[in-house]
Motif scaffolding. Structure first.
Motif, PDB file in Angstrom:
ATOM      1  N   ASP A 118       0.825  -1.211   0.000  1.00 48.01           N
ATOM      2  CA  ASP A 118       0.000   0.000   0.000  1.00 48.01           C
ATOM      3  C   ASP A 118       0.856   1.257   0.000  1.00 48.01           C
ATOM      4  OD1 ASP A 118      -2.266  -1.553   0.230  1.00 48.01           O
ATOM      5  OD2 ASP A 118      -3.005  -0.580   2.044  1.00 48.01           O
ATOM      6  N   ARG A 119       0.351   2.273  -0.671  1.00 50.75           N
ATOM      7  CA  ARG A 119       0.894   3.607  -0.483  1.00 50.75           C
ATOM      8  C   ARG A 119       0.386   4.094   0.860  1.00 50.75           C
ATOM      9  NH1 ARG A 119      -0.733   3.599  -6.020  1.00 50.75           N
ATOM     10  NH2 ARG A 119       1.030   4.063  -7.373  1.00 50.75           N
ATOM     11  N   LEU A 120       1.202   4.887   1.562  1.00 54.14           N
ATOM     12  CA  LEU A 120       0.820   5.385   2.887  1.00 54.14           C
ATOM     13  C   LEU A 120       0.859   6.909   2.849  1.00 54.14           C
ATOM     14  CD1 LEU A 120       0.139   4.827   5.865  1.00 54.14           C
ATOM     15  CD2 LEU A 120       2.606   4.797   6.313  1.00 54.14           C
ATOM     16  N   VAL A 121      -0.270   7.524   3.214  1.00 59.98           N
ATOM     17  CA  VAL A 121      -0.393   8.977   3.251  1.00 59.98           C
ATOM     18  C   VAL A 121      -0.866   9.358   4.649  1.00 59.98           C
ATOM     19  CG1 VAL A 121      -1.657  10.976   2.332  1.00 59.98           C
ATOM     20  CG2 VAL A 121      -0.982   9.119   0.800  1.00 59.98           C
ATOM     21  N   THR A 122      -0.267  10.408   5.205  1.00 58.79           N
ATOM     22  CA  THR A 122      -0.713  10.902   6.505  1.00 58.79           C
ATOM     23  C   THR A 122      -1.215  12.327   6.334  1.00 58.79           C
ATOM     24  OG1 THR A 122       0.942   9.547   7.618  1.00 58.79           O
ATOM     25  CG2 THR A 122      -0.026  11.332   8.885  1.00 58.79           C
ATOM     26  N   LEU A 123      -2.423  12.587   6.834  1.00 55.99           N
ATOM     27  CA  LEU A 123      -3.010  13.933   6.807  1.00 55.99           C
ATOM     28  C   LEU A 123      -3.261  14.389   8.231  1.00 55.99           C
ATOM     29  CD1 LEU A 123      -5.705  13.596   3.998  1.00 55.99           C
ATOM     30  CD2 LEU A 123      -3.500  14.712   3.830  1.00 55.99           C
TER      31      LEU A 123
END
Length: 123
Positions: A118-123
């Motif tokens: 998975d790509r991991l994005v943090t907002l």
């Protein structure tokens, strides 16, 4: 045809605008047929329990864009998984049944060990 990589978004705050963005990104990704999930960490879980109109909903609606509640429904309809942080639920005094339909409980360790490609994005 190659399979699109999954996407995991970690939402780290209780800002409704960030949640709206996370849901919009997730919905767009899920529309491709790829696995998509949002992990609401810490106090971000309170966004799942809040059923009142979000700040900015009137502007969203007036612009022809979905409100927070609408984008949440659309994204989960597309298959976006919403995962509530167990520690965040305890911190906020919430139980899983207060967070709306289809919300799962989970923790950061299980999230990290299940990332795979998975790509991991943090907002």
């Amino acid at each position: 045809m190659s399979v699109m990589r999954g996407l995991t978004i970690i939402l780290t705050g209780s800002d409704p605008e960030r949640f709206h963005s996370a849901l919009s990104i997730a919905a767009a990704h899920a529309a491709t047929g790829a696995e998509t999930r949002i992990f609401l960490e810490g106090r971000a879980v309170t966004l799942l329990a809040d059923v009142s109109p979000a700040p900015g909903d009137a502007d969203q609606h007036a612009s022809g864009l979905p409100t927070l509640a609408e984008i949440r429904r659309e994204s989960t309809h597309l298959g976006v998984r919403l995962i509530a942080c167990q520690g965040g639920m305890a911190l906020a005094g919430l139980t899983i049944d207060q967070l709306g339909p289809g919300v799962e409980a989970g923790g950061l360790v299980s999230l990290m060990t299940s990332l795979g490609e998975d790509r991991l994005v943090t907002l």
